[in-house]
Design an enzyme around this catalytic site. Structure first.
Site, PDB file in Angstrom:
ATOM      1  N   HIS A 101       0.481   7.430   0.423  1.00 25.05           N
ATOM      2  CA  HIS A 101       0.838   7.026   1.787  1.00 25.05           C
ATOM      3  C   HIS A 101      -0.073   7.696   2.816  1.00 25.05           C
ATOM      4  O   HIS A 101      -0.729   7.021   3.627  1.00 25.05           O
ATOM      5  CB  HIS A 101       2.298   7.394   2.049  1.00 25.05           C
ATOM      6  CG  HIS A 101       2.792   7.001   3.403  1.00 25.05           C
ATOM      7  ND1 HIS A 101       3.591   5.906   3.617  1.00 25.05           N
ATOM      8  CD2 HIS A 101       2.607   7.561   4.637  1.00 25.05           C
ATOM      9  CE1 HIS A 101       3.861   5.799   4.904  1.00 25.05           C
ATOM     10  NE2 HIS A 101       3.278   6.800   5.547  1.00 25.05           N
ATOM     11  N   GLU A 102      -0.115   9.016   2.789  1.00 24.65           N
ATOM     12  CA  GLU A 102      -0.930   9.734   3.762  1.00 24.65           C
ATOM     13  C   GLU A 102      -2.414   9.491   3.512  1.00 24.65           C
ATOM     14  O   GLU A 102      -3.215   9.449   4.454  1.00 24.65           O
ATOM     15  CB  GLU A 102      -0.616  11.229   3.737  1.00 24.65           C
ATOM     16  CG  GLU A 102       0.841  11.585   4.009  1.00 24.65           C
ATOM     17  CD  GLU A 102       1.379  11.038   5.320  1.00 24.65           C
ATOM     18  OE1 GLU A 102       0.582  10.792   6.246  1.00 24.65           O
ATOM     19  OE2 GLU A 102       2.610  10.848   5.419  1.00 24.65           O
ATOM     20  N   HIS A 105      -3.425   6.398   5.397  1.00 25.67           N
ATOM     21  CA  HIS A 105      -3.710   6.732   6.797  1.00 25.67           C
ATOM     22  C   HIS A 105      -5.085   7.378   6.922  1.00 25.67           C
ATOM     23  O   HIS A 105      -5.876   7.041   7.810  1.00 25.67           O
ATOM     24  CB  HIS A 105      -2.671   7.713   7.327  1.00 25.67           C
ATOM     25  CG  HIS A 105      -1.358   7.115   7.713  1.00 25.67           C
ATOM     26  ND1 HIS A 105      -1.240   6.073   8.616  1.00 25.67           N
ATOM     27  CD2 HIS A 105      -0.084   7.442   7.351  1.00 25.67           C
ATOM     28  CE1 HIS A 105       0.040   5.775   8.791  1.00 25.67           C
ATOM     29  NE2 HIS A 105       0.765   6.590   8.025  1.00 25.67           N
ATOM     30  N   GLU A 131       0.380   1.989   9.888  1.00 28.37           N
ATOM     31  CA  GLU A 131       1.374   2.162   8.824  1.00 28.37           C
ATOM     32  C   GLU A 131       1.139   1.174   7.685  1.00 28.37           C
ATOM     33  O   GLU A 131       1.463   1.472   6.528  1.00 28.37           O
ATOM     34  CB  GLU A 131       2.785   2.001   9.379  1.00 28.37           C
ATOM     35  CG  GLU A 131       3.263   3.158  10.243  1.00 28.37           C
ATOM     36  CD  GLU A 131       3.305   4.499   9.515  1.00 28.37           C
ATOM     37  OE1 GLU A 131       3.346   4.509   8.262  1.00 28.37           O
ATOM     38  OE2 GLU A 131       3.270   5.530  10.204  1.00 28.37           O
TER      39      GLU A 131
END
Length: 340
Positions: A101-102, A105, A131
């Site tokens: 997830h990170e 980003h 996102e």
């Protein structure tokens, strides 16, 4: 993204999910017992997650990863992108999904073209689009059978005693279980959006003056029981579990659902010209990253988010690819086709 656009989208998405989640929960419940339990040393988890970030294409010369109590990513400057994850000694999945997830980003922040550096265009056009990059890697990559076909043996080598009784398919099915719970960050990709809907509706009531702050814990608990069938035992497990409102970030939570919908649209567009499953089975993550760089990162903030999504996928924001994925893929939910 204004309310007149967002309200019907979130309302219809929530209604469809509340109708489908009980079936998906029942269909995947039996796989929950395969979830890994044992001793997972934080240092070994951290090493695995760093290697995964490298495979994704994260540039450690332009960024770093550390531990924190809540995962996040911060773009300090064009060549200084930092992300954090957290580890739990009893299971490794949270750290791995947080890394994806990170990392999504971070790849976006590192991927803006050099000619945009130092300008206001070296950014995403919306939080929802940002996102989408995180949720794309977390859900479409990290919960897939093809990804774990390659990465489970690596994880097993890192934790042989804890994982010796599992195989890649059983492990992946445990990662893909649909199970309504109390915590948003730990939620599966179906119920996650119901967590968002609770927050969105309560935000609107707070801002309109229809709900007093002192009444928030009770309203939260009632909404969770209604939408997810669970009731928080304490406010820490309920309305105080996120940092967003304490930071003044009202209006942020819907960006997660917008990101989920954009992510499904992007993956569907990618798979028109690439065999993502074959790439993941081979451990080749960078073709997806390179496609995102060419289709998404390259624009920076020059296009509005929906204009960019339309340019890449041929459609503006829609929930249909998201529901096609949930109904037709790895959850054992193939049996449920047509129920969406």
């Amino acid at each position: 993204m204004r309310r007149e656009r967002l309200d019907p989208l979130l309302r219809s998405t929530g209604e469809r999910l509340r109708a489908l989640v009980p079936n998906w929960t029942e269909a995947t419940r039996r796989h929950a017992s395969a979830a890994p339990r044992g001793a997972f040393a934080p240092a070994a988890q951290f090493a695995f997650c760093n290697a995964l970030l490298a495979d994704m294409g994260f540039d450690f010369d332009r960024g770093r990863v550390d531990r924190s109590t809540h995962p996040f990513t911060m773009m300090i400057a064009d060549d200084d992108v930092r992300l954090t994850i957290r580890t739990f000694t009893h299971e490794p999945v949270s750290a791995i999904l947080a890394t994806l997830h990170e990392g999504g980003h971070a790849l976006y922040d590192q991927g803006f073209p050099r000619n945009l550096h130092g300008t206001l265009l070296a950014d995403g056009p919306s939080s929802g689009l940002h996102e989408s990059q995180a949720r794309l890697w977390e859900n479409h990559v990290g919960r897939s059978a093809a990804f774990w076909r390659h990465y489970f043996p690596k994880l097993q080598r890192a934790f042989p005693s804890a994982l010796e009784q599992l195989d890649a398919r059983a492990f992946q099915r445990s990662v893909a279980v649909v199970a309504p719970g109390l915590n948003r960050v730990a939620a599966d990709e179906a119920t996650y959006n119901l967590h968002v809907l609770v927050r969105y509706e309560l935000e609107l009531a707070l801002l309109a003056g229809d709900l007093g702050v002192s009444d928030l814990p009770g309203a939260w608990n009632e909404r969770y029981e209604q939408y997810l069938g669970v009731r928080p035992p304490t406010a820490k497990d309920g309305c105080l579990q996120d940092v967003h409102w304490a930071l003044g970030e009202f209006g942020y939570f819907p960006t997660y659902t917008i990101g989920n919908l954009y992510a499904a649209q992007l993956i569907e567009a990618y798979e028109r010209s690439a065999d993502l499953a074959a790439q993941l089975r081979a451990g080749h993550l960078q073709p997806l990253r390179d496609w995102l760089a060419a289709k998404v990162y390259v624009h920076g903030a020059a296009l509005d988010a929906e204009d960019l999504i339309q340019a890449v996928t041929g459609e503006r924001l829609t929930a249909e690819p998201f529901f096609r994925r949930l109904s037709h893929t790895r959850r054992g939910a193939r049996r449920l086709r047509g129920t969406a």
